[in-house]
Design a protein around this motif. Structure first.
Motif, short mmCIF file in Angstrom:
data_model
loop_
_atom_site.label_atom_id
_atom_site.label_comp_id
_atom_site.label_asym_id
_atom_site.label_seq_id
_atom_site.Cartn_x
_atom_site.Cartn_y
_atom_site.Cartn_z
N GLY A 1 0.75 -1.22 -0.01
CA GLY A 1 0.13 -0.07 0.04
C GLY A 1 0.96 1.06 -0.05
N GLU A 2 2.29 0.92 0.52
CA GLU A 2 3.13 2.35 0.33
C GLU A 2 3.74 2.38 -0.81
N LEU A 3 3.62 1.51 -1.68
CA LEU A 3 4.34 1.79 -3.12
C LEU A 3 3.55 2.35 -4.19
N ARG A 4 3.97 3.09 -4.92
CA ARG A 4 3.22 3.64 -6.36
C ARG A 4 3.15 2.62 -7.25
N LEU A 5 1.95 2.00 -7.21
CA LEU A 5 1.91 1.03 -8.12
C LEU A 5 0.86 0.89 -9.25
N THR A 6 0.48 2.24 -9.31
CA THR A 6 -0.40 2.67 -10.69
C THR A 6 0.49 3.83 -11.36
N PRO A 7 1.54 3.62 -12.08
CA PRO A 7 2.18 4.60 -12.72
C PRO A 7 1.20 5.36 -13.71
N GLU A 8 1.73 6.65 -14.06
CA GLU A 8 1.01 7.42 -14.86
C GLU A 8 1.10 6.65 -16.36
N ALA A 9 -0.06 7.18 -16.94
CA ALA A 9 0.01 6.19 -18.20
C ALA A 9 0.87 6.97 -19.54
N ASP A 10 1.19 8.22 -19.24
CA ASP A 10 2.21 8.72 -20.13
C ASP A 10 3.41 8.67 -19.92
N LEU A 11 4.06 7.93 -19.10
CA LEU A 11 5.40 7.83 -18.70
C LEU A 11 5.99 7.29 -20.12
N SER A 12 7.24 7.67 -20.44
CA SER A 12 7.99 7.18 -21.55
C SER A 12 8.52 5.88 -21.11
N THR A 13 9.22 5.07 -21.94
CA THR A 13 9.61 3.54 -21.81
C THR A 13 10.63 3.71 -20.62
N GLU A 14 11.61 4.75 -20.81
CA GLU A 14 12.78 4.67 -19.90
C GLU A 14 12.36 5.22 -18.50
N GLU A 15 11.37 6.09 -18.36
CA GLU A 15 10.81 6.62 -17.07
C GLU A 15 10.24 5.32 -16.28
N TYR A 16 9.30 4.71 -17.09
CA TYR A 16 8.63 3.40 -16.66
C TYR A 16 9.57 2.25 -16.08
N ARG A 17 10.64 2.17 -16.97
CA ARG A 17 11.66 1.14 -16.60
C ARG A 17 12.27 1.41 -15.21
N ALA A 18 12.86 2.75 -15.28
CA ALA A 18 13.35 3.15 -13.94
C ALA A 18 12.53 3.17 -12.76
N LEU B 1 -10.66 4.56 -21.25
CA LEU B 1 -9.90 5.81 -20.82
C LEU B 1 -8.76 5.20 -19.80
N ALA B 2 -7.73 5.59 -20.22
CA ALA B 2 -6.54 4.99 -19.52
C ALA B 2 -6.48 5.45 -18.09
N ALA C 1 -6.52 1.92 -2.76
CA ALA C 1 -5.85 2.93 -3.33
C ALA C 1 -5.22 2.37 -4.71
N TRP C 2 -5.60 1.04 -5.01
CA TRP C 2 -5.05 0.47 -6.28
C TRP C 2 -6.39 0.51 -7.10
N LEU C 3 -7.58 0.84 -6.70
CA LEU C 3 -8.74 0.72 -7.47
C LEU C 3 -9.31 2.40 -7.67
N ASP C 4 -8.50 3.19 -6.97
CA ASP C 4 -8.60 4.61 -7.17
C ASP C 4 -8.56 5.32 -8.53
N CYS C 5 -9.81 5.65 -9.09
CA CYS C 5 -9.90 6.18 -10.57
C CYS C 5 -11.15 6.72 -10.77
N PRO C 6 -11.24 7.57 -11.76
CA PRO C 6 -12.53 8.44 -12.12
C PRO C 6 -13.60 7.55 -12.24
N LEU C 7 -13.54 6.41 -12.87
CA LEU C 7 -14.54 5.29 -13.11
C LEU C 7 -15.49 5.29 -11.94
N LEU C 8 -14.89 5.26 -10.75
CA LEU C 8 -15.68 4.75 -9.42
C LEU C 8 -16.17 6.13 -8.53
N ASP C 9 -15.71 7.42 -9.46
CA ASP C 9 -16.51 8.70 -8.75
C ASP C 9 -18.03 8.63 -8.41
#
Length: 654
Positions: free
Chosen positions: A28-45, A406-407, A620-628
């Protein structure tokens, strides 16, 4: 009356409930839903950073030998791995490569000389590695890989070589960016004689990240999904490694080049080595299950608040989950997900008991038959779970309409990331062929053990079955209640046995003198796959039924029995043609199956939210506008994080 999702969660968490609770708290402390527009290198890092944070948590250590600082909990670490499927699947795959494939190969294929030197740094994430098996020209056909490892007794080294582009190691996780060492599978050659595929440790990068001499590293580039994983390509130009780098648990090469193995049969040795790596397939099935659960949680919660078209009586718009057609989309898939979850839990337990570090030598769980059963179940459940994930996540995306595309609403990433699950860690079609082959072998042994009287009875039963099929008598003689679990199981058992017996008769033609064995096998492939799927359907149903029987709460047992019944009837409905064609049910009864499925969907509709809350997915891993809409709708329940102890108010959903 709505059941308490916390009580349901305890049933689903099962044997490793404490592990699941710890993982929910840790991750729950990890950022496990990365931004959809990360570059390949940013996502790998980001994925590599999270991998190191996982290592710091100590959780990956749990699957390794306690003698080297591990926890010795094989089942626990596979359970924890699957939970990553609720978050970022790139992290799940990268972790699987590092600790499941690379580390697992060193653990089970290596000996103390490898364990002493490498295991601790692998567990800690200090030595990142690859599992270099698949080649450009050979994927599923591992036995005929073309990379060579030729022993030179003069230098006591193996020379690793890629003879042509078809022998290039391809799609290798951790190769393009982070891996410093690879477990390379190659044809082992000593004294001019090939001894088949073996695994060796081959360094591929220096400390500064540059490729070592003779090693060519390529990047597979952007993929349809899992772009946080650095998949790459490896080629070797006469790369030399010490003799000690051979992972020598099952075979060894002496200083003078003498080859030895406690397993004399080359074929049996090969399959024994691969069988020890079965954990990978079990882990993939678990990750696919978690991703499927997440998709269903999103779609069902959205469907419980999204309104469309007015009720002619009240004039109010109806929530879409109240429509039968919407229930039909999601609830049978939810029932199958529950069934596969319990089958997966049984599989993990079987694997843990078989591979546990404290298992006593010679115990029943270590028998060859037990290992073969584990491999067969793992192959079948991996295939069914990953196909189910692909189909269900697509259905969930459609059930959420444009919002599901939607991403920001997570479903597109789930769809893209899980798509490859059907072909890695074993192509599903090939895996089901493996299941069918084992079933046919067991069937042949079973029939072969019959005495003269038994064989006569067996032949008579076949003739009687054929006659009952032609006359339609079978459906009259065994006309059970479609809601009865014994009758449902009888139908699935009969289908399994019927298909297996028919496949055996077809394959027997291959034993005739002069027969074209490939043509016989090739012509029966579709039949073999159907027989294998029927077998998996039945063992999954049995796992579900056993889980229901263990539930103490009458209310919760009743709810799960309804879900189990929906799974069974959905399977029967999906293969109505078989049951009607072969006289197991009449055409009228086939229509009744559909009505029974509809009825169960309606009965389970009020419990749909409870059933997905039971998965215990961190909020936190389900948090998205779909469930607003849950916050905006008067019908929306208040749902605390699964880690909280406050009861969830679900009354409004029902």
């Amino acid at each position: 009356m709505t059941s308490d999702p916390r009580e349901l969660r305890r049933v689903l968490d099962g044997r490793w409930a404490d592990v699941r609770a710890e993982v929910r708290a840790q991750l729950g402390e990890l950022r496990l839903t990365p931004e959809a527009d990360l570059s390949t290198e940013e996502y790998r890092a980001l994925t590599t950073e999270n991998l190191r944070r996982l290592a710091e948590s100590g959780r990956p250590h749990q699957g390794f030998d306690p003698a080297y600082g591990g926890g010795g909990d094989v089942g626990g670490v596979v359970t924890a791995f699957a939970a990553l499927g609720y978050g970022d699947l790139s992290l799940l795959v990268k972790a699987g490569v590092q600790w499941g494939l690379f580390g697992g190969a060193v653990q089970v294929l290596g000996t103390s000389r490898h364990h002493d030197k490498y295991l601790r740094s692998i567990m800690d994430g200090d030595l990142l590695g690859c599992f270099a098996m698949t080649e450009t020209g050979h994927g599923s056909d591992v036995q005929h890989l073309r990379t060579t490892a030729t022993y030179d007794p003069a230098t006591q080294e193996f020379e690793i070589h890629t003879p042509d582009v078809g022998a290039r190691k391809d799609y290798i996780g951790n190769a393009a960016r982070d891996g410093r060492m690879a477990v390379v599978f190659a044809q082992l050659i000593t004294g001019g004689v090939s001894h088949g595929v073996h695994a060796l440790l081959v360094p591929i990068r220096s400390e500064d990240g540059t490729a070592l001499p003779g090693v060519t590293i390529g990047d597979c580039g952007r993929k349809a999904g899992l772009n946080g994983v650095d998949n790459g390509r490896l080629s070797f130009d006469h790369v030399r490694v010490p003799r000690e780098n051979l992972l020598n648990h099952f075979a060894d090469v002496a200083e003078d080049g003498t080859y030895s193995s406690p397993i004399t049969s080359a074929s049996r040795r090969f399959f024994t080595m691969l069988g020890t790596l079965v954990r990978g397939r079990i882990s993939v099935a678990g990750g696919a299950g978690a991703a499927t659960q997440k998709a269903l949680a999103l779609a069902i919660r959205y469907g419980a608040t999204r309104r469309q078209f007015a009720d002619p009586e009240s004039g109010e718009e109806v929530v879409v989950l109240d429509y039968l057609v919407h229930q039909r989309k999601l609830l049978p898939a939810l029932a199958t997900t529950y069934a596969l979850h319990f089958a997966q839990a049984d599989l993990v337990s079987e694997m843990h008991d078989l591979q546990s570090f404290d298992a006593e030598p010679g115990s029943n769980v270590e028998t060859e038959a037990g290992q073969r059963d584990l491999e067969t179940r793992a192959a079948g459940i991996k295939a069914m779970a990953t196909w189910h994930a692909t189909a269900t996540i697509q259905t969930c995306r459609e059930a959420c309409g444009g919002a599901g595309y939607l991403a920001e609403n997570l479903l597109p990433q789930l769809k893209a990331d899980t798509d490859v699950f059907t072909t890695f860690e074993g192509d599903n079609t090939v895996l089901l062929q493996l299941v069918a082959k084992t079933l046919l072998s067991d069937y042949g042994r079973r029939v072969g053990k019959l005495d003269v009287v038994g064989k006569a009875r067996f032949a008579a039963d076949l003739m009687a079955g054929s006659m009952a099929e032609r006359t339609g008598l079978r459906a009259v003689v065994r006309r059970g209640d479609l809601r009865d679990r014994a009758y449902q199981r009888w139908l699935l058992v009969e289908r399994e046995e019927h298909l297996l017996a028919a496949a055996a008769r077809r394959m027997r033609k291959a034993l005739a003198p002069g027969a074209d064995r490939f043509a016989v096998f090739n012509g029966a492939q579709d039949h073999l796959l159907v027989a294998a799927r029927a077998h998996v359907d039945r063992i999954v149903l049995d796992s579900f039924a056993a889980a229901v029987n263990r539930v103490e709460s009458p209310a919760l047992r009743g709810l799960l029995e309804q879900v189990r019944g929906l799974y069974a009837l959905s399977v029967i409905e999906g293969d109505r043609a078989f049951f009607v064609e072969h006289g197991y049910i009449s055409r009228g009864r086939a229509k009744a199956v559909t009505q029974a499925v509809n009825t169960l969907c309606g009965q389970l509709r009020p419990q749909a939210r409870t059933l997905v809350d039971g998965f215990g997915i961190p909020e936190a891993w389900l948090d998205c506008p779909l469930l607003d809409g849950e916050r905006d709708s008067h019908a929306a329940p208040t749902d605390p994080s699964p880690s909280q102890e406050e009861p969830t108010d679900l009354a409004a959903v029902g």
